[in-house]
Design an enzyme around this catalytic site. Structure first.
Site, short mmCIF file in Angstrom:
data_model
loop_
_atom_site.label_atom_id
_atom_site.label_comp_id
_atom_site.label_asym_id
_atom_site.label_seq_id
_atom_site.Cartn_x
_atom_site.Cartn_y
_atom_site.Cartn_z
N ILE A 121 0.87 -1.17 0.00
CA ILE A 121 0.00 0.00 0.00
C ILE A 121 0.91 1.22 0.00
O ILE A 121 1.60 1.50 0.98
CB ILE A 121 -0.93 0.01 1.22
CG1 ILE A 121 -1.77 -1.27 1.28
CG2 ILE A 121 -1.85 1.23 1.19
CD1 ILE A 121 -2.60 -1.42 2.54
N GLU A 181 4.95 -7.58 2.49
CA GLU A 181 5.37 -8.52 3.52
C GLU A 181 4.85 -8.11 4.89
O GLU A 181 4.35 -8.93 5.67
CB GLU A 181 6.89 -8.62 3.57
CG GLU A 181 7.53 -9.02 2.25
CD GLU A 181 7.95 -7.81 1.45
OE1 GLU A 181 7.06 -7.00 1.08
OE2 GLU A 181 9.15 -7.65 1.18
N CYS A 211 11.36 -4.85 6.51
CA CYS A 211 10.61 -6.10 6.69
C CYS A 211 11.48 -7.18 7.32
O CYS A 211 11.01 -7.98 8.14
CB CYS A 211 10.06 -6.59 5.35
SG CYS A 211 8.79 -5.53 4.64
#
Length: 297
Positions: free
Chosen positions: A210, A221, A255
């Protein structure tokens, strides 16, 4: 029946591009299957191709486009949930099997048998010997030929399925199935990148990226991990991320850091680096000498 020809792989690659052009965004994955996909295996020179799509009805809409490049469009043709196409008439040169992404048992059955033959050289040799003998015995009887190898194929399909790890295929198709660009507003775009993870309990969670005009964007992720945590889990076994073109990408630094903070076992998480070869690396190798290890001890 002829000996293995390395040009079969090139013919598959050439045909794959035509299939991609027709199915476009409906196509999630495409594979070279069957005997021509196994090096050193004698085969009928017919290129077997399997495709996975979002929606079979959109495949049906493209019937004329496939016919234009020489295919007969035969519908399910004996296997529920399949679209079967063949090219070349009586001297068949190519055949395509198309399945929807949620029909993964059929997809995995083909991949498992192919990969089993690729690594089990003795079984591959036995299969080649059987096919050559059947080709001599039934030179003009395709039904007799197929019936003759049916028992062998069924026996080794079961052994192949027991041998084959389908988790990356399931994760890849899960990620690709939700991967569509969505213009949420003039400021927010979602979906060009998708991710899927599998927990140690075997559950799969997915997420899309997003992107927005502020600092609150979310990687695919992190979206998948957040869904996992919402559902009460925190131990990841495997994770992958897929770019717009279907290629695997490695999770970003943020991430990786997020995953490292989940559990003391996080360094063991497998991160896919290439889908075709199923190559992966451990998260620990991507984040060496992590700063927070002592906090878990």
């Amino acid at each position: 029946m002829v000996n293995y020809d390395p040009s079969w792989q090139l013919k598959y690659e050439h045909e794959k591009q035509k299939i991609r052009a027709i199915l476009d965004s409906n196509l999630l994955a495409v594979y070279h299957i069957g005997s021509t996909a196994v090096a050193n295996l004698a085969a009928k020179p017919i290129i077997d191709i399997m495709a996975v799509v979002r929606d079979l009805s959109l495949v049906d809409i493209n019937k004329a486009a496939f016919e234009k490049i020489g295919y007969e469009y035969l519908g399910e043709f004996g296997i529920k949930g399949r679209r079967y196409l063949r090219k070349g008439g009586d001297e068949r040169t190519h055949q395509i099997h198309i399945f929807k992404y949620d029909n993964l048992d059929e997809v995995i059955r083909h991949l498992a048998f192919r990969d089993y033959l690729r690594v089990q050289n003795d079984v591959c040799a036995e299969y080649a010997k059987l096919k050559k003998a059947l080709a001599i015995k039934f030179p003009y009887d395709i039904d007799g030929y197929c019936d003759g190898k049916d028992g062998f194929v069924k026996e080794y399909e079961q052994k192949a399925l027991a041998f084959y790890d389908s988790s990356w295929d399931r994760l890849y198709c899960a990620a690709r199935s939700i991967q569509t660009r969505r213009d949420v507003s003039p400021f927010i775009v979602a979906g060009p990148v998708a991710s899927a993870l599998m927990t140690v309990n075997g559950n799969i969670y997915t997420g899309i990226c997003i992107d927005m005009a502020c600092s609150l964007g979310m990687c695919a992720e992190r979206n998948a991990i957040s869904t996992m945590i919402t559902n009460g889990e925190k131990h990841i076994s495997k994770i992958l991320a897929v770019n717009t073109d279907g290629a695997i990408i490695v999770p970003c630094g943020s991430c990786r850091e997020f995953m490292m903070q989940l559990s003391k076992d996080s360094p063991k998480i497998e991160v896919l680096t290439d889908y075709e070869s199923k190559m992966s690396v451990s998260l620990g190798s991507l984040v060496p000498n992590w700063w927070g290890t002592d906090q878990f001890s």
